[in-house]
Enzyme design. Structure first.
Site, PDB file in Angstrom:
ATOM      1  N   ASP A 171       0.822  -1.204   0.000  1.00  0.00           N
ATOM      2  CA  ASP A 171       0.000   0.000   0.000  1.00  0.00           C
ATOM      3  C   ASP A 171       0.864   1.266   0.000  1.00  0.00           C
ATOM      4  OD1 ASP A 171      -2.330   1.576   0.264  1.00  0.00           O
ATOM      5  OD2 ASP A 171      -2.207   1.529   2.453  1.00  0.00           O
ATOM      6  N   GLU A 186       3.200  -8.143   7.434  1.00  0.00           N
ATOM      7  CA  GLU A 186       1.907  -8.724   7.094  1.00  0.00           C
ATOM      8  C   GLU A 186       1.952  -9.809   6.022  1.00  0.00           C
ATOM      9  OE1 GLU A 186      -1.075  -5.754   6.369  1.00  0.00           O
ATOM     10  OE2 GLU A 186      -1.154  -5.178   8.468  1.00  0.00           O
ATOM     11  N   TYR A 220      -6.769  -3.248  12.882  1.00  0.00           N
ATOM     12  CA  TYR A 220      -7.619  -2.163  12.389  1.00  0.00           C
ATOM     13  C   TYR A 220      -9.083  -2.324  12.806  1.00  0.00           C
ATOM     14  CZ  TYR A 220      -3.658  -0.360   9.837  1.00  0.00           C
ATOM     15  OH  TYR A 220      -2.444   0.209   9.523  1.00  0.00           O
ATOM     16  N   GLU A 251       0.891  -1.278  14.084  1.00  0.00           N
ATOM     17  CA  GLU A 251       0.001  -0.427  13.290  1.00  0.00           C
ATOM     18  C   GLU A 251      -1.375  -0.434  13.911  1.00  0.00           C
ATOM     19  OE1 GLU A 251      -0.334  -1.131   9.032  1.00  0.00           O
ATOM     20  OE2 GLU A 251       1.831  -1.470   8.848  1.00  0.00           O
TER      21      GLU A 251
END
Ligand code: BDP
Length: 593
Positions: A162, A415, A470, A505
């Site tokens: 990303d 990840e 998230y 994160e």
């Protein structure tokens, strides 16, 4: 390999500035031998910089394939009899280098340095042509991976990470001299016994038969505090000034190669921070004291420059880290410039150092969940050849950064798909690679929500659990109560592993200037409420020893329906203006410190 330096026996000359430049749209440069003549039809390009945003033609911005850089340089007159080296701090992602007509080196891996001994191709006092062909292509066998797909409208580079695939010469290119008989590498490890520090050194040399190694350790005032002799040894420092978070105290180790008459043959300077790192149960210890990470996952990313290094932008980012009370960052998702690591050493900022292994997960693409149409691990996708490239990326990262006191933890991937037997088989040997390369620091990888506790098969190899989550953004969107429950439940299960947990994160996209009384996703108020919710949970779980918000600043990404002019999870905008969350974090982190 040592980074070029000016010392009593070595010199360096920066090749930064404007180079001739050409995008090889038709892929003909090699056949037409563009290296063997002044680059035809060239325009100019700045080094260091990504070329992408400097060009205005959209086809060139997203060009997939080779571009050419060329310039001439005069080898200093005084370098006769010396070894001459060309050192590229990085070329993203692959490069071939010619000096005059001779090919001197090629390298893959867009964020680590490489060099070529060009002594045979140059003469002191003469001008020489340097040509660098840089290729930005990513395949399943590169780190990071990608795939070039043939589409009805041409070749298209896809990648699964990303951030925008910026390319070019992002860091300084050096022309450097060294003696022929020389110091080739220096490895430092440090320890503490009470108030005494020890500096363990090992020096590798080349063509040094009959020569001796001496080392002199000096403090920050340049006063000698210790000496040693031999290619390996220990220097003790009574009443040592430790390197510690917030106190980037550095000693200087001068390594000397001397002949039988004690004449200096080669000299190299290595800065040294004396500190220890340990993992004890769920604690992360620096100098024997529990350390709590506050800070960010960052990016090397700026308007115009892309991933090009710039000292002014670097200093501004460190000033903002200081302003907000952050004590650490992760080099998400690739090794940062050597200048950044040097600066972190001097400022006492703690670094989690990451390889460019990002996007090894076909359940995700460009930051969002959803199958990418490939299997992650297979003969055709991530395979043994990828693992060899990944191992090389780990070795090059450790070789470059092993002496930085700021680096306290290696992250060998971000990840990846980490559930399933294939993931376990892929990663087991890579953990052996990192431990062999550096037996002194803890190592881990960054876990993704798709491979939660109980499913993840790779976290068993890690000393520290680094977790990206998230809840409240990609899942439970807008529902912070539901997110709080789910987050706490999952973190408690990870805590049962008995290892320290760093949340590497957590974050929410936020459009600077968007406000609402009822905090809705994308508003500044929601980002604040989201972070506060995470902090409540972290404060309830002892095993959590760190929080690094995603992201320090907004950054450029590939285009996609969930990205509005890039990723907006920055606590600062891309121009480094604070969003409301910056003030909220500042209050928390300054209080914690
Ligand atoms: C994580 C990635 C990071 C992304 C982030 C996001 O590690 O690179 O930018 O999510 O989606 O999956 O913002």
């Amino acid at each position: 390999m040592l980074r070029p330096l000016d010392t009593a026996t070595r010199e360096r000359k920066s090749l930064d500035g404007l180079w001739r430049f050409r995008v090889d749209v038709d892929g003909v440069g090699r056949d037409e031998r563009w290296f063997a003549c002044p680059l035809p039809a060239a325009r100019e390009m700045a080094v260091p910089a990504s070329y992408n945003d400097i060009l205005t033609d959209p086809r060139l911005r997203s060009h997939c394939g080779e571009v050419w850089y060329q310039r001439t340089v005069r080898v200093p007159r005084g370098w006769a009899g010396q070894r001459v080296v060309l050192y590229l701090e990085s070329a993203t992602h692959h490069a071939t280098v010619w000096v005059g007509d001779a090919e001197v080196v090629s390298h893959s891996g867009g964020y680590t340095p490489f060099e070529a001994d060009i002594t045979a191709h140059v003469r002191a006092g003469d001008e020489v042509r340097v040509t660098v062909c840089v290729d930005n292509t990513l395949t399943f066998q590169t780190i990071p991976p990608g795939v070039v797909e043939e589409t009805p409208t041409g070749r298209r580079q896809r990648y699964f990470h990303d951030f925008f695939n910026y390319a070019g010469l992002h860091r300084t290119v050096w022309l450097a001299s060294t003696p022929i008989a020389r110091i080739d590498d220096v490895t430092i490890t440090t320890d503490l016994q009470g108030t005494t520090g020890t500096v363990d050194y090992r020096v590798d040399t080349v063509d040094a038969d009959g020569l001796d190694v001496h080392v002199v350790l000096r403090d920050a005032e340049r006063l000698e505090v210790g000496r040693g002799g031999g290619a390996a040894g220990v220097v003790s420092v009574p009443d040592v000034h430790r390197w510690a978070p917030g106190d980037g105290y550095l000693y200087d180790l001068e390594v000397q190669l001397v002949d039988a008459a004690s004449a200096l043959v080669d000299s190299y300077h290595q800065s040294v921070g004396v500190r220890t790192i340990d993992v004890r149960g769920t604690e992360f210890l620096i100098n024997g004291e529990p350390f709590y990470f506050t800070g960010f996952g960052m990016h090397e990313d700026h308007p115009t420059l892309g991933k090009g290094h710039n000292d002014a932008f670097m200093l501004q980012d460190f000033e903002l880290l200081d302003w907000i009370g952050a004590n650490s960052f992760r080099t998400s998702h690739y090794p940062y410039s050597e200048d950044v690591l040097d600066h972190a050493d001097r400022r006492g900022i703690v670094v989690i150092d990451e390889t460019a292994a990002v996007g090894l997960n076909m359940g995700l693409g460009g930051g969002i969940f959803g199958g990418q149409g490939y299997l992650t691990y297979s003969q055709e996708t991530i395979n043994d050849e990828t693992r060899a490239a990944h191992a090389q990326a780990i070795r090059e990262l450790v070789a470059r950064d092993k002496n930085h006191p700021c680096v306290v933890l290696w992250s060998i991937a971000n990840e990846p798909e980490s559930h399933g037997q294939e993931a376990e088989d892929y990663f087991r040997p890579l953990f052996e690679v990192v431990r062999e390369a550096d037996p002194t620091r803890p190592a881990g990888f960054v876990n993704v929500g798709l491979s939660p506790h109980g499913k993840c098969r790779v976290s068993q190899f890690a000393d520290v659990l680094m977790i990206n989550r998230y809840y409240g953004w990609y899942t439970q969107t807008g529902d912070l109560d539901g997110a709080e429950q789910a987050l706490e439940e999952e973190l408690r299960s990870w805590a049962s592993d008995g290892k320290p947990i760093i949340i590497t994160e957590y974050g929410a996209d936020t459009l600077a200037g968007l406000h609402a009384v009822d905090p809705q996703p994308w508003t500044e108020e929601y980002q604040v409420a989201y972070l506060e919710m995470y902090h409540r949970v972290f404060d309830r779980i002892d095993a959590v020893v760190g929080e690094q918000v995603w992201n320090f600043a907004d950054f450029a990404t590939t285009s996609g329906i969930v990205r509005v002019g890039g990723n907006k999870k920055g606590v600062f905008t891309r121009e480094r203006n604070p969003k409301s969350a910056a003030f909220a974090l500042r209050r928390r982190w300054r209080a914690l410190a």
